[in-house]
Design a protein around this motif. Structure first.
Motif, PDB file in Angstrom:
ATOM      1  N   GLN A   1      -2.355  -3.583  -3.248  1.00  0.00           N
ATOM      2  CA  GLN A   1      -2.513  -4.969  -3.668  1.00  0.00           C
ATOM      3  C   GLN A   1      -2.651  -5.829  -2.417  1.00  0.00           C
ATOM      4  OE1 GLN A   1       0.387  -6.369  -6.483  1.00  0.00           O
ATOM      5  NE2 GLN A   1       0.191  -4.544  -7.755  1.00  0.00           N
ATOM      6  N   VAL A   2      -3.660  -6.697  -2.431  1.00  0.00           N
ATOM      7  CA  VAL A   2      -3.975  -7.526  -1.272  1.00  0.00           C
ATOM      8  C   VAL A   2      -3.732  -8.996  -1.614  1.00  0.00           C
ATOM      9  CG1 VAL A   2      -5.788  -8.222   0.359  1.00  0.00           C
ATOM     10  CG2 VAL A   2      -5.719  -5.860  -0.519  1.00  0.00           C
ATOM     11  N   TYR A   3      -3.039  -9.692  -0.702  1.00  0.00           N
ATOM     12  CA  TYR A   3      -2.785 -11.129  -0.823  1.00  0.00           C
ATOM     13  C   TYR A   3      -3.335 -11.813   0.423  1.00  0.00           C
ATOM     14  CZ  TYR A   3       0.510 -10.148  -4.590  1.00  0.00           C
ATOM     15  OH  TYR A   3       1.079  -9.751  -5.771  1.00  0.00           O
ATOM     16  N   ILE A   4      -4.037 -12.909   0.210  1.00  0.00           N
ATOM     17  CA  ILE A   4      -4.528 -13.717   1.322  1.00  0.00           C
ATOM     18  C   ILE A   4      -4.030 -15.139   1.116  1.00  0.00           C
ATOM     19  CG2 ILE A   4      -6.555 -14.649   2.502  1.00  0.00           C
ATOM     20  CD1 ILE A   4      -8.018 -12.041   1.827  1.00  0.00           C
TER      21      ILE A   4
ATOM     22  N   GLY B   1      -6.250   7.498  -1.091  1.00  0.00           N
ATOM     23  CA  GLY B   1      -7.630   7.126  -0.795  1.00  0.00           C
ATOM     24  C   GLY B   1      -7.924   5.654  -1.005  1.00  0.00           C
ATOM     25  N   PHE B   2      -7.276   5.039  -1.994  1.00  0.00           N
ATOM     26  CA  PHE B   2      -7.525   3.623  -2.267  1.00  0.00           C
ATOM     27  C   PHE B   2      -6.941   2.746  -1.163  1.00  0.00           C
ATOM     28  CE2 PHE B   2      -7.388   5.676  -6.501  1.00  0.00           C
ATOM     29  CZ  PHE B   2      -8.717   5.489  -6.846  1.00  0.00           C
ATOM     30  N   SER B   3      -5.735   3.092  -0.709  1.00  0.00           N
ATOM     31  CA  SER B   3      -5.137   2.348   0.407  1.00  0.00           C
ATOM     32  C   SER B   3      -5.973   2.538   1.675  1.00  0.00           C
ATOM     33  CB  SER B   3      -3.692   2.808   0.644  1.00  0.00           C
ATOM     34  OG  SER B   3      -2.863   2.445  -0.443  1.00  0.00           O
TER      35      SER B   3
ATOM     36  N   CYS C   1      -8.272  -2.128  -4.627  1.00  0.00           N
ATOM     37  CA  CYS C   1      -9.375  -1.485  -3.926  1.00  0.00           C
ATOM     38  C   CYS C   1     -10.737  -1.841  -4.515  1.00  0.00           C
ATOM     39  CB  CYS C   1      -9.160   0.031  -3.944  1.00  0.00           C
ATOM     40  SG  CYS C   1     -10.434   0.942  -3.066  1.00  0.00           S
ATOM     41  N   ASP C   2     -10.885  -1.741  -5.832  1.00  0.00           N
ATOM     42  CA  ASP C   2     -12.191  -2.016  -6.452  1.00  0.00           C
ATOM     43  C   ASP C   2     -12.652  -3.441  -6.198  1.00  0.00           C
ATOM     44  OD1 ASP C   2     -12.293   0.558  -7.412  1.00  0.00           O
ATOM     45  OD2 ASP C   2     -11.661   0.037  -9.446  1.00  0.00           O
TER      46      ASP C   2
ATOM     47  N   MET D   1       0.821  -1.203   0.000  1.00  0.00           N
ATOM     48  CA  MET D   1       0.000   0.000   0.000  1.00  0.00           C
ATOM     49  C   MET D   1       0.853   1.250   0.000  1.00  0.00           C
ATOM     50  SD  MET D   1      -1.245  -0.105   4.005  1.00  0.00           S
ATOM     51  CE  MET D   1      -2.057   1.481   3.932  1.00  0.00           C
ATOM     52  N   LYS D   2       0.206   2.388  -0.195  1.00  0.00           N
ATOM     53  CA  LYS D   2       0.860   3.679  -0.068  1.00  0.00           C
ATOM     54  C   LYS D   2       0.594   4.157   1.352  1.00  0.00           C
ATOM     55  CE  LYS D   2       0.473   4.908  -4.918  1.00  0.00           C
ATOM     56  NZ  LYS D   2      -0.151   5.807  -5.906  1.00  0.00           N
TER      57      LYS D   2
END
Length: 173
Positions: free
Chosen positions: A130-133, A84-86, A141-142, A74-75
Motif C-alpha cells: 500500500q502506497v501513501y503520498i 513480487g508486488f512489493s 501494485c496495479d 510492503m512485504k
C-alpha cells in the motif's frame, strides 16, 4: 450463532481478532424420514468482517502517513522485497527517480502481524503493498503500475516534490 429474520439469517462467527457477519437465505425443509425440522442455508449472499484496529497501531499508521511524503507498507524491505508486488512497486519508484534513501519511509508488514492486518483495515484495502503520498492512500501494485504507464504517477511525484521534473527538450528549428 445464527439469527433468523424472515427468509434471511445472519451467521455471526466470533474469533479473537474479528467478528464475521454473513447474510444468507434460509430454506426450511422437513426431512420425511425423521420428521425433524432442519434449516439449510444457501451460499452466502454477502459477508463482511469487522476487526478492531488498536489505538497504538492506528496512531503508528497515522503518524507515518502524515509525517512522511512517501510511505509504503510492503512485504520485506526496499532492498529486499519479499513478494513480487512489493518488488514491482519498488522498481516503479526507482525508475521514476525517487530518492529511496531520503524520501521513502517503508514498513515491513511481515515483521508485525498487527500492522499487517491493521493497515488493511485503516485503508479499507485488502492487499499489500500500500502506497501513501502526502497522507493520501494511492493504491497498490496495479494502481501504481497503471499510473506509471499513463504518466500520472510522474506528475504526482513532481507535484508533491518527490522527484524533479524532466527538463524540457528544445526542438531544433
Amino acid at each position: 450463532m445464527i439469527k433468523e429474520h424472515g427468509n434471511t439469517c445472519i451467521r455471526i462467527t466470533n474469533s479473537p481478532d474479528f467478528l464475521l457477519f454473513t447474510t444468507c437465505s434460509v430454506e426450511k425443509a422437513l426431512r420425511p424420514s425423521s420428521h425433524i425440522l432442519t434449516r439449510r442455508a444457501a451460499l452466502p449472499a454477502s459477508s463482511f468482517a469487522v476487526r478492531y484496529l488498536s489505538e497504538s497501531t492506528k496512531k503508528t499508521i497515522e503518524d507515518a502517513v502524515t509525517q512522511n511524503k512517501l510511505v509504503v507498507f510492503m512485504k520485506g524491505t526496499p532492498d529486499a522485497p519479499q513478494c513480487g508486488f512489493s518488488r514491482a512497486v519498488m522498481q516503479i519508484l526507482t525508475v521514476q527517480g525517487v530518492d529511496m534513501q531520503n524520501s521513502l519511509k517503508s514498513f515491513n508488514i511481515l515483521a508485525d502481524e498487527e500492522l499487517r492486518s491493521g493497515i488493511k483495515e485503516y485503508s479499507s484495502w485488502p492487499t499489500i503493498p500500500q502506497v501513501y503520498i502526502n497522507g493520501e492512500f494511492i493504491g497498490g501494485c496495479d494502481i501504481m503500475l497503471n499510473m506509471h504507464q499513463s504518466g500520472e504517477l510522474e506528475k504526482l511525484l513532481v507535484k508533491e516534490g518527490l522527484i524533479l521534473p524532466e527538463p524540457e527538450e528544445n526542438p531544433r528549428a
